[in-house]
Design a protein around this motif. Sequence first.
Motif, PDB file in Angstrom:
ATOM      1  N   PRO A 203       0.757  -0.921  -0.064  1.00 11.02           N
ATOM      2  CA  PRO A 203      -0.212   0.053  -0.047  1.00 11.02           C
ATOM      3  C   PRO A 203       0.685   1.258   0.022  1.00 11.02           C
ATOM      4  N   GLY A 204       1.825   1.584   0.299  1.00  9.41           N
ATOM      5  CA  GLY A 204       2.745   1.929   0.827  1.00  9.41           C
ATOM      6  C   GLY A 204       4.273   2.963  -0.320  1.00  9.41           C
ATOM      7  N   HIS A 205       4.282   1.729  -0.710  1.00  9.49           N
ATOM      8  CA  HIS A 205       5.497   1.486  -1.843  1.00  9.49           C
ATOM      9  C   HIS A 205       6.274   2.785  -2.179  1.00  9.49           C
ATOM     10  N   MET A 206       7.256   3.086  -1.935  1.00 12.74           N
ATOM     11  CA  MET A 206       8.071   4.141  -2.210  1.00 12.74           C
ATOM     12  C   MET A 206       9.623   3.018  -3.079  1.00 12.74           C
ATOM     13  N   ALA A 207       9.376   3.726  -4.538  1.00 15.75           N
ATOM     14  CA  ALA A 207      10.643   4.013  -5.712  1.00 15.75           C
ATOM     15  C   ALA A 207      11.578   5.417  -5.321  1.00 15.75           C
ATOM     16  N   LEU A 208      12.922   5.063  -5.071  1.00 15.92           N
ATOM     17  CA  LEU A 208      13.939   6.154  -4.928  1.00 15.92           C
ATOM     18  C   LEU A 208      14.867   6.629  -6.132  1.00 15.92           C
ATOM     19  N   GLU A 209      14.588   8.121  -6.391  1.00 15.04           N
ATOM     20  CA  GLU A 209      15.732   8.476  -7.596  1.00 15.04           C
ATOM     21  C   GLU A 209      16.552   9.284  -7.147  1.00 15.04           C
ATOM     22  N   VAL A 210      17.854   8.465  -6.953  1.00 16.51           N
ATOM     23  CA  VAL A 210      19.573   9.503  -6.876  1.00 16.51           C
ATOM     24  C   VAL A 210      19.700  10.016  -8.628  1.00 16.51           C
ATOM     25  N   ARG A 211      19.998  11.116  -7.812  1.00 18.83           N
ATOM     26  CA  ARG A 211      20.217  12.245  -8.658  1.00 18.83           C
ATOM     27  C   ARG A 211      20.894  13.104  -8.607  1.00 18.83           C
ATOM     28  N   SER A 212      22.369  13.058  -9.411  1.00 21.02           N
ATOM     29  CA  SER A 212      23.266  14.446  -9.908  1.00 21.02           C
ATOM     30  C   SER A 212      22.952  15.035 -10.763  1.00 21.02           C
TER      31      SER A 212
END
Length: 306
Positions: free
Chosen positions: A218-227
Amino acid sequence: MTVPRRTFVTGGAALAAGAALGLPAGLACAQVAIGDMRIDVVSDGNLTLPGGFIFDPMPQDQLLPILEKYGQSPDVLTPPCNVTLMRHGARTVLFDVGSGPDFSPNSGILLASLEALDVSPDDITDIAFTHAHPDHLWGLLDDFDDPLFPTANYMIGKAEWDYWMNPNTVDQIGEARASFAVGAQRRLGMIQDQIAFFDDGDEIMPGVAARATYGHTPGHMALEVRSGTEAVMILGDCIGNDHIAFAKPEWNSGSDQDPETAATTRLSLMDQLAHEQTRVIGYHLSGNGVGYVDKTADGYAFVAEG
């Protein structure tokens, strides 16, 4: 369907990239550089699952030719478990912590994989969870049920936390996943004084932003790493395999707790990732999980890097 206890097979994720780094077989990793952030993808072993765990809700007459095209058995799935480690300045960050010693007899090689990189549990400063399924969370504790990463700060999506810590979840999640809820509540409860919450769009630390990818949980998150213009999306399980999830992202999967929401999430995310050609790291994608999403004539395909 009733899902039997999942098992991991260690030693199945050795990669050519890891061999080049001089790591032992089975602990191999890939490296990704995003600006001045160093990212290593290391192994926590492999799952062994009945094919029906994912395939049962799908139209079987259309499914089988696709699986044959990808060389995938309809009966057994053996996806890798790819854990992401990021080092940036004073921070040493894990995205998920593997399954630990309690999920199945052969699980939990993450510590050996980290040791091969000269990283110890005491070195971990931050842990960000994509979601709280056992193969992502249960590595939180050691063999004595003590927290394995004693100095770490923890982060999880607020919706994910609320779901697993709700005392009603264990009765509502279904018999096949009741142990998931019990295990999540016990482990998350042990770190509740050290955990911070985030929501969709939040920058959880410099260069790392949360992306709501609900459906698998129900609360799944992906994480974007950016520079700057460089980025990599740490997917967790919102894209859960490199065959049917790409070929038919709109199909409901038995592995997702909310299959319809998960399918909508996959379609939207696939379209974005393919359009922007963003590099991805998938927890259960083949090899080391690093690659790209490619738009095809009738769906999408995973293009592994290296």
